[in-house]
Enzyme design. Structure first.
Site, PDB file in Angstrom:
ATOM      1  N   GLY A 178       0.861  -1.186   0.000  1.00 26.01           N
ATOM      2  CA  GLY A 178       0.000   0.000   0.000  1.00 26.01           C
ATOM      3  C   GLY A 178       0.891   1.227   0.000  1.00 26.01           C
ATOM      4  N   PRO A 179       0.340   2.379  -0.326  1.00 24.32           N
ATOM      5  CA  PRO A 179       1.182   3.573  -0.421  1.00 24.32           C
ATOM      6  C   PRO A 179       1.795   3.965   0.924  1.00 24.32           C
ATOM      7  CG  PRO A 179      -1.149   4.128  -0.581  1.00 24.32           C
ATOM      8  CD  PRO A 179      -1.067   2.644  -0.636  1.00 24.32           C
ATOM      9  N   ARG A 217      15.594   5.853  10.468  1.00 26.32           N
ATOM     10  CA  ARG A 217      14.919   6.920  11.207  1.00 26.32           C
ATOM     11  C   ARG A 217      15.368   6.832  12.666  1.00 26.32           C
ATOM     12  NH1 ARG A 217       9.453   4.928   8.401  1.00 26.32           N
ATOM     13  NH2 ARG A 217       9.751   5.921   6.380  1.00 26.32           N
ATOM     14  N   ASN A 269      -8.156   1.486   5.033  1.00 19.31           N
ATOM     15  CA  ASN A 269      -7.766   1.873   6.392  1.00 19.31           C
ATOM     16  C   ASN A 269      -8.258   3.293   6.674  1.00 19.31           C
ATOM     17  OD1 ASN A 269      -6.664   2.095   8.923  1.00 19.31           O
ATOM     18  ND2 ASN A 269      -4.541   2.370   8.203  1.00 19.31           N
ATOM     19  N   ARG A 309       3.318  11.882  10.756  1.00 15.70           N
ATOM     20  CA  ARG A 309       4.329  10.920  11.217  1.00 15.70           C
ATOM     21  C   ARG A 309       5.663  11.630  11.446  1.00 15.70           C
ATOM     22  NH1 ARG A 309       5.514   5.619   7.658  1.00 15.70           N
ATOM     23  NH2 ARG A 309       6.763   7.063   6.437  1.00 15.70           N
ATOM     24  N   GLY A 367       2.559   5.602   4.214  1.00 15.71           N
ATOM     25  CA  GLY A 367       1.753   6.374   5.151  1.00 15.71           C
ATOM     26  C   GLY A 367       0.345   5.851   5.323  1.00 15.71           C
ATOM     27  N   VAL A 368      -0.022   4.779   4.608  1.00 13.96           N
ATOM     28  CA  VAL A 368      -1.407   4.288   4.678  1.00 13.96           C
ATOM     29  C   VAL A 368      -1.684   3.566   6.000  1.00 13.96           C
ATOM     30  CG1 VAL A 368      -1.034   2.023   3.568  1.00 13.96           C
ATOM     31  CG2 VAL A 368      -3.217   3.201   3.301  1.00 13.96           C
ATOM     32  N   GLY A 369      -0.605   3.078   6.664  1.00 10.12           N
ATOM     33  CA  GLY A 369      -0.799   2.398   7.947  1.00 10.12           C
ATOM     34  C   GLY A 369      -0.411   0.929   7.947  1.00 10.12           C
ATOM     35  N   LYS A 370       0.382   0.500   6.968  1.00 12.17           N
ATOM     36  CA  LYS A 370       0.799  -0.920   6.888  1.00 12.17           C
ATOM     37  C   LYS A 370       1.561  -1.319   8.157  1.00 12.17           C
ATOM     38  CE  LYS A 370       3.308  -0.201   3.218  1.00 12.17           C
ATOM     39  NZ  LYS A 370       3.087   1.236   3.018  1.00 12.17           N
ATOM     40  N   GLY A 371       2.576  -0.498   8.474  1.00 13.23           N
ATOM     41  CA  GLY A 371       3.415  -0.794   9.639  1.00 13.23           C
ATOM     42  C   GLY A 371       2.602  -0.818  10.924  1.00 13.23           C
ATOM     43  N   ARG A 430       6.897  10.662  -2.153  1.00 11.69           N
ATOM     44  CA  ARG A 430       6.067   9.521  -1.733  1.00 11.69           C
ATOM     45  C   ARG A 430       4.603   9.718  -2.155  1.00 11.69           C
ATOM     46  NH1 ARG A 430       8.292   6.123   3.050  1.00 11.69           N
ATOM     47  NH2 ARG A 430      10.516   6.329   2.676  1.00 11.69           N
TER      48      ARG A 430
HETATM   49  N1  LIG Z   1      -6.529   4.521  10.380  1.00  8.09           N
HETATM   50  C1  LIG Z   1      -5.660   5.466  10.727  1.00  8.09           C
HETATM   51  N2  LIG Z   1      -6.118   6.680  11.074  1.00  8.09           N
HETATM   52  C2  LIG Z   1      -5.268   7.654  11.420  1.00  8.09           C
HETATM   53  N3  LIG Z   1      -3.927   7.545  11.441  1.00  8.09           N
HETATM   54  C3  LIG Z   1      -3.415   6.354  11.097  1.00  8.09           C
HETATM   55  C4  LIG Z   1      -4.247   5.254  10.712  1.00  8.09           C
HETATM   56  N4  LIG Z   1      -3.466   4.211  10.421  1.00  8.09           N
HETATM   57  C5  LIG Z   1      -2.184   4.616  10.597  1.00  8.09           C
HETATM   58  N5  LIG Z   1      -2.153   5.896  11.027  1.00  8.09           N
HETATM   59  C6  LIG Z   1      -0.963   6.735  11.287  1.00  8.09           C
HETATM   60  O1  LIG Z   1      -0.433   7.088  10.001  1.00  8.09           O
HETATM   61  C7  LIG Z   1       0.987   7.181  10.066  1.00  8.09           C
HETATM   62  C8  LIG Z   1       1.587   6.283   8.989  1.00  8.09           C
HETATM   63  O2  LIG Z   1       1.354   4.927   9.351  1.00  8.09           O
HETATM   64  P1  LIG Z   1       2.445   3.810   9.064  1.00  8.09           P
HETATM   65  O3  LIG Z   1       3.805   4.301   9.440  1.00  8.09           O
HETATM   66  O4  LIG Z   1       1.953   2.565   9.701  1.00  8.09           O
HETATM   67  O5  LIG Z   1       2.334   3.738   7.484  1.00  8.09           O
HETATM   68  P2  LIG Z   1       3.059   2.762   6.443  1.00  8.09           P
HETATM   69  O6  LIG Z   1       2.060   2.380   5.461  1.00  8.09           O
HETATM   70  O7  LIG Z   1       3.745   1.690   7.179  1.00  8.09           O
HETATM   71  O8  LIG Z   1       4.109   3.746   5.785  1.00  8.09           O
HETATM   72  P3  LIG Z   1       5.491   3.408   5.028  1.00  8.09           P
HETATM   73  O9  LIG Z   1       5.152   2.641   3.817  1.00  8.09           O
HETATM   74  O10 LIG Z   1       6.056   4.752   4.712  1.00  8.09           O
HETATM   75  O11 LIG Z   1       6.362   2.642   5.964  1.00  8.09           O
HETATM   76  C9  LIG Z   1       1.393   6.806  11.466  1.00  8.09           C
HETATM   77  O12 LIG Z   1       1.655   7.961  12.211  1.00  8.09           O
HETATM   78  C10 LIG Z   1       0.168   6.053  12.013  1.00  8.09           C
HETATM   79  O13 LIG Z   1       0.046   6.206  13.407  1.00  8.09           O
HETATM   80  N1  LIG Z   2       9.894  -4.192  -2.653  1.00  5.50           N
HETATM   81  C1  LIG Z   2      10.123  -3.949  -1.357  1.00  5.50           C
HETATM   82  N2  LIG Z   2       9.555  -2.889  -0.749  1.00  5.50           N
HETATM   83  C2  LIG Z   2       9.781  -2.721   0.556  1.00  5.50           C
HETATM   84  C3  LIG Z   2      10.589  -3.581   1.307  1.00  5.50           C
HETATM   85  N3  LIG Z   2      10.644  -3.144   2.575  1.00  5.50           N
HETATM   86  C4  LIG Z   2       9.866  -2.060   2.633  1.00  5.50           C
HETATM   87  N4  LIG Z   2       9.351  -1.792   1.423  1.00  5.50           N
HETATM   88  C5  LIG Z   2       8.433  -0.711   1.026  1.00  5.50           C
HETATM   89  O1  LIG Z   2       9.146   0.492   0.904  1.00  5.50           O
HETATM   90  C6  LIG Z   2       8.259   1.569   1.139  1.00  5.50           C
HETATM   91  C7  LIG Z   2       8.910   2.587   2.017  1.00  5.50           C
HETATM   92  O2  LIG Z   2       9.200   2.080   3.280  1.00  5.50           O
HETATM   93  P1  LIG Z   2       9.786   3.038   4.430  1.00  5.50           P
HETATM   94  O3  LIG Z   2      10.098   2.134   5.578  1.00  5.50           O
HETATM   95  O4  LIG Z   2      10.971   3.721   3.865  1.00  5.50           O
HETATM   96  O5  LIG Z   2       8.667   3.999   4.762  1.00  5.50           O
HETATM   97  C8  LIG Z   2       6.994   0.964   1.758  1.00  5.50           C
HETATM   98  O6  LIG Z   2       5.993   0.945   0.753  1.00  5.50           O
HETATM   99  C9  LIG Z   2       7.380  -0.435   2.070  1.00  5.50           C
HETATM  100  O7  LIG Z   2       6.294  -1.325   1.950  1.00  5.50           O
HETATM  101  C10 LIG Z   2      11.169  -4.703   0.625  1.00  5.50           C
HETATM  102  O8  LIG Z   2      11.887  -5.547   1.190  1.00  5.50           O
HETATM  103  N5  LIG Z   2      10.915  -4.836  -0.680  1.00  5.50           N
END
Ligand SMILES: Nc1ncnc2c1ncn2[C@@H]1O[C@H](COP(=O)(O)OP(=O)(O)OP(=O)(O)O)[C@@H](O)[C@H]1O
Ligand SMILES: Nc1nc2c(ncn2[C@@H]2O[C@H](COP(=O)(O)O)[C@@H](O)[C@H]2O)c(=O)[nH]1
Length: 401
Positions: A141-142, A174, A301, A267, A144-148, A278
């Site tokens: 997913g893009p 970070r 999400n 974030r 900042g969408v909330g995957k982590g 991004r």
């Molecule tokens: N449903 C939600 N509503 C509001 N804020 C959210 C929601 N889900 C996640 N967040 C917040 O959005 C921010 C981004 O979330 P997260 O870091 O999990 O995104 P990500 O998809 O993992 O990004 P990346 O791909 O850059 O690693 C965080 O600060 C998180 O707390």
């Molecule tokens: N193809 C891959 N994409 C990955 C991997 N690990 C993370 N990611 C993606 O990169 C972006 C940015 O992550 P960030 O931690 O810098 O915010 C995010 O979409 C991840 O899903 C990987 O091993 N392979």
């Protein structure tokens, strides 16, 4: 022209045991077509892992192939059986139950693709896994969408069930990120070399940096008996889809691009320039994520708790199932002394040991008719059962007890 080792010098094609292999010490040979695969390590303990050499019979030349995947450690002896002429099943003597069945792929789709890329002979190791472990989960997913955030919630609620595949990246850490926990932070030149050496299941250039999932990152989680979660971008998801990992693919969508921007900004981990990059990339990722062919499920999400509940539901973790903590997949307990033969889709391991005789089961049957997966990663779906050749007779081979 190379010189064949003592145990194959007379005739590398000659079979000693009727199924295409013969062994001496820690080495075994198997001939498939024009090639004899010499598999094993030396007895002098200078080699720690099982090595592979290929003897090309028409030319009489030796080839040291590129060997992909995690190599098995050396053991007290090896037996080998060719399966479908594209992989060799290896039984390691005196190894732990979860380490005794391996596959050396010599002409599978993965190996053929790698041969094209590398321009030379390639073989690939894949460890055998009993039964069907649950599929790994790929989450994309893009940014900042909330995957982590969702993955952290899952790992916190089900610590013994899930394990995170720690990716490699060339981006800078970070402030709260730890090397080896959030990512393996690395140099571009090192990662490029490791990619060339075949260490990665997938890799992609994302937002200007290299990211990749090493085969080892996935295997570490699988070895711990856990279900692997991969947080990777859409390009990576596409590569994993084309591999033999056989995962569940989930795409997470934001409620709107405005909300995505708000989350990325709040974030507070990226510079303005990186945030804009991004957000630009997010548009392409949304198009790819919503196009058919890669993702099995799309989750929105908007409300975090609701999205998390939907994620758990599609992973079968809602209600009573959530309370069930999974245990590590069972291994195969093989005695040191055994011989191996093949009957159709079944590998018969004859264990004439006193312990097994006492337990009145002297044959172990490996049913390889339903194998799944393979290099890079595990070969799953081994059906294993023990029978007694005296009381069950050979009919017992067809009837798991
Ligand atoms: N449903 C939600 N509503 C509001 N804020 C959210 C929601 N889900 C996640 N967040 C917040 O959005 C921010 C981004 O979330 P997260 O870091 O999990 O995104 P990500 O998809 O993992 O990004 P990346 O791909 O850059 O690693 C965080 O600060 C998180 O707390
Ligand atoms: N193809 C891959 N994409 C990955 C991997 N690990 C993370 N990611 C993606 O990169 C972006 C940015 O992550 P960030 O931690 O810098 O915010 C995010 O979409 C991840 O899903 C990987 O091993 N392979």
């Amino acid at each position: 022209m190379g010189e064949a080792p003592a145990f194959v010098v007379d005739n590398p094609l000659q079979n000693q045991d009727g199924f295409g292999s013969k062994s001496k010490g820690c080495k075994t040979t198997t001939t498939i077509g024009d090639k004899t695969f010499v598999i094993g390590g030396d007895n002098d303990e200078s080699t720690l892992s099982v090595e592979v050499q290929i003897f090309d019979n028409p030319t009489g030349n030796w080839v040291n192939p590129i060997v992909l995947g995690t190599k098995p450690n050396i053991c007290k002896g090896l037996s080998a059986v060719s399966l479908n002429d594209d992989r060799i099943l290896i039984v390691k003597k005196g190894s732990t139950p979860d380490d005794c069945i391996w596959f050396l792929e010599v002409d599978t789709r993965f190996v053929r693709e790698q041969k094209k890329i590398q321009g030379t002979d390639v073989v690939a190791w894949s460890k055998g896994a009993r039964g069907y472990a649950e599929k790994p989960v790929v989450i994309s997913g893009p940014s900042g969408v909330g995957k982590g955030t969702l993955i952290s919630m899952l790992m916190k609620e089900f610590p013994s069930m899930f394990g995170f595949s720690v990716s490699h990246t060339t981006r800078a850490p970070r402030c709260m990120e730890k090397d080896g926990v959030h990512y393996h932070f690395t140099e571009r030149s090192i990662m490029e070399k490791e990619i060339k050496d075949g260490k990665f299941l997938e890799y992609a250039s994302v937002h200007g940096n290299l990211y990749g999932t090493s085969i080892e990152a996935v295997e570490v989680v699988t070895d711990a008996g856990k279900r692997c979660i991969l947080d990777i971008d859409v390009q990576g998801a596409r590569s994993v889809k084309a591999s033999s990992l056989e995962a569940i693919f989930i795409f997470i969508c934001p409620p709107s691009m405005e909300e995505l921007e708000t989350r990325l900004r709040s974030r507070g981990t990226e510079t303005e320039e990186q945030i804009l990059k991004r957000l630009r990339n997010a548009k392409t990722e949304m198009d790819q994520g919503n196009s058919p062919g890669i993702f099995d499920h799309i989750l929105y999400n908007d409300n975090l708790d609701e999205c998390y509940e939907s994620l758990k539901k599609l992973l079968g973790l809602d209600g009573a199932a959530a309370a069930t903590q999974r245990s590590a997949p069972q291994g195969i307990d093989l005695p040191t002394d055994h011989s191996v033969s093949k009957m159709d889709n079944k590998i018969i391991i004859n264990c004439g040991t006193p312990e097994l005789k006492k337990a009145s089961k002297n044959l172990i049957v490996l049913d390889v008719s339903s194998l799944k997966g393979g290099a890079p990663g595990r070969t799953r779906g081994l059906d294993v059962y023990a029978i007694d050749s005296f009381s069950d007779g050979l009919n017992g081979i067809n009837q798991p007890s």
